[in-house]
Each structure stands twice: as C-alpha cells, then as structure tokens.
Design a protein around this motif. Structure first.
Motif, PDB file in Angstrom:
ATOM      1  N   ASP A  61    -107.561 -33.820 -45.555  1.00 49.30           N
ATOM      2  CA  ASP A  61    -106.918 -32.707 -44.861  1.00 49.30           C
ATOM      3  C   ASP A  61    -105.423 -32.623 -45.161  1.00 49.30           C
ATOM      4  OD1 ASP A  61    -108.930 -32.993 -41.822  1.00 49.30           O
ATOM      5  OD2 ASP A  61    -109.310 -31.942 -43.707  1.00 49.30           O
ATOM      6  N   SER A  62    -104.806 -33.755 -45.354  1.00 48.64           N
ATOM      7  CA  SER A  62    -103.373 -33.804 -45.567  1.00 48.64           C
ATOM      8  C   SER A  62    -102.913 -33.197 -46.888  1.00 48.64           C
ATOM      9  CB  SER A  62    -102.872 -35.252 -45.478  1.00 48.64           C
ATOM     10  OG  SER A  62    -103.497 -36.056 -46.455  1.00 48.64           O
ATOM     11  N   GLU A  88     -93.918 -37.601 -47.428  1.00 51.29           N
ATOM     12  CA  GLU A  88     -95.044 -38.382 -46.951  1.00 51.29           C
ATOM     13  C   GLU A  88     -96.135 -38.583 -47.997  1.00 51.29           C
ATOM     14  OE1 GLU A  88     -95.131 -34.498 -44.420  1.00 51.29           O
ATOM     15  OE2 GLU A  88     -93.633 -35.738 -45.450  1.00 51.29           O
ATOM     16  N   ASP A  89     -96.007 -37.912 -49.137  1.00 48.62           N
ATOM     17  CA  ASP A  89     -96.934 -38.125 -50.240  1.00 48.62           C
ATOM     18  C   ASP A  89     -96.554 -39.350 -51.056  1.00 48.62           C
ATOM     19  OD1 ASP A  89     -98.561 -35.822 -49.753  1.00 48.62           O
ATOM     20  OD2 ASP A  89     -97.030 -34.576 -50.710  1.00 48.62           O
TER      21      ASP A  89
END
Length: 123
Positions: A61-62, A88-89
């Motif tokens: 989902d992210s 955040e990746d």
C-alpha cells in the motif's frame, strides 16, 4: 542455484526517480515469481512489489501509484521503477525469486535473494 544481482540504487532528492534492476542467472527465470523487498535501519524487511510469471503484480500500500514492477524475460532482468520518492523509501532494496509460490509478501515465500542495493532519499 539462482544468482540475483541488484543494481540501480543511489541517492536522490524527494520527488525524484530511480529504476532498480535485478539480473538473474537462472535459465528458468521466466517461470519464477519475482519480488522486491526493502529493509530500513531498525525495521523489519517488508515486501514492496512482486510479479508472477503471468505478469500479475502486487504492491504494498505504501508504494501503490508510485512504484512499478516489471520483468524482461529475454534479458532475465527484473525492474522496479520508483517515482515520487519519499524519504521514508530509504532502505536497502532486495530482489527475490521463487520457483513455485507467488502469493503475498512473506519472506519465506522466496528461495533466492540478491545482496541488495541501497536507495537513499533526502528531503
């Protein structure tokens, strides 16, 4: 024995793009389920995307809407196009393969793993 070698990682600014590649040595690459996982410092390894031998895809989902997994069977190479990257990746990204199952994102579903390629996204 299948050897997987990732490449294409690097450092980019937020909003940028990268394309990861995973070269496979197996002669039966086209029949394998292939997946991308990532692991950030202090976090568990998580599934990012996977693609079956039928080109059915699944995404976490992210990353939905931002990442695209694909494969080139002639080149025996798996790709992960990453757009609109976010801090955040940032993680070590791993290529994985399995000759039989191709369901979810459990690490136990994959038999072979690459050594990883680092992706760093700065803000």
């Amino acid at each position: 024995q299948v050897q997987l070698v990732e490449s294409g990682g690097g450092s980019v600014q937020a909003g940028g793009s990268l394309r990861l590649s995973c070269a496979a040595s197996s002669y039966t690459y086209s029949s394998y389920c292939m997946g991308w996982f990532r692991q950030a410092p202090g976090k568990e390894r998580e599934g990012v995307a996977r693609i079956s031998k039928y080109d059915w895809t699944k995404y976490a989902d992210s990353v939905k809407g931002r990442f695209t997994i694909s494969r080139d069977n002639a080149k025996k190479t798996l790709y992960l196009q990453m757009n609109s990257l976010k801090p955040e990746d940032t993680a070590m990204y791993y290529c994985a393969a399995d000759s039989s199952r191709c369901g979810g994102f459990s690490t136990s579903d994959y038999t072979y793993w690459g050594q990883g390629t680092q992706v760093t996204v700065s803000s």
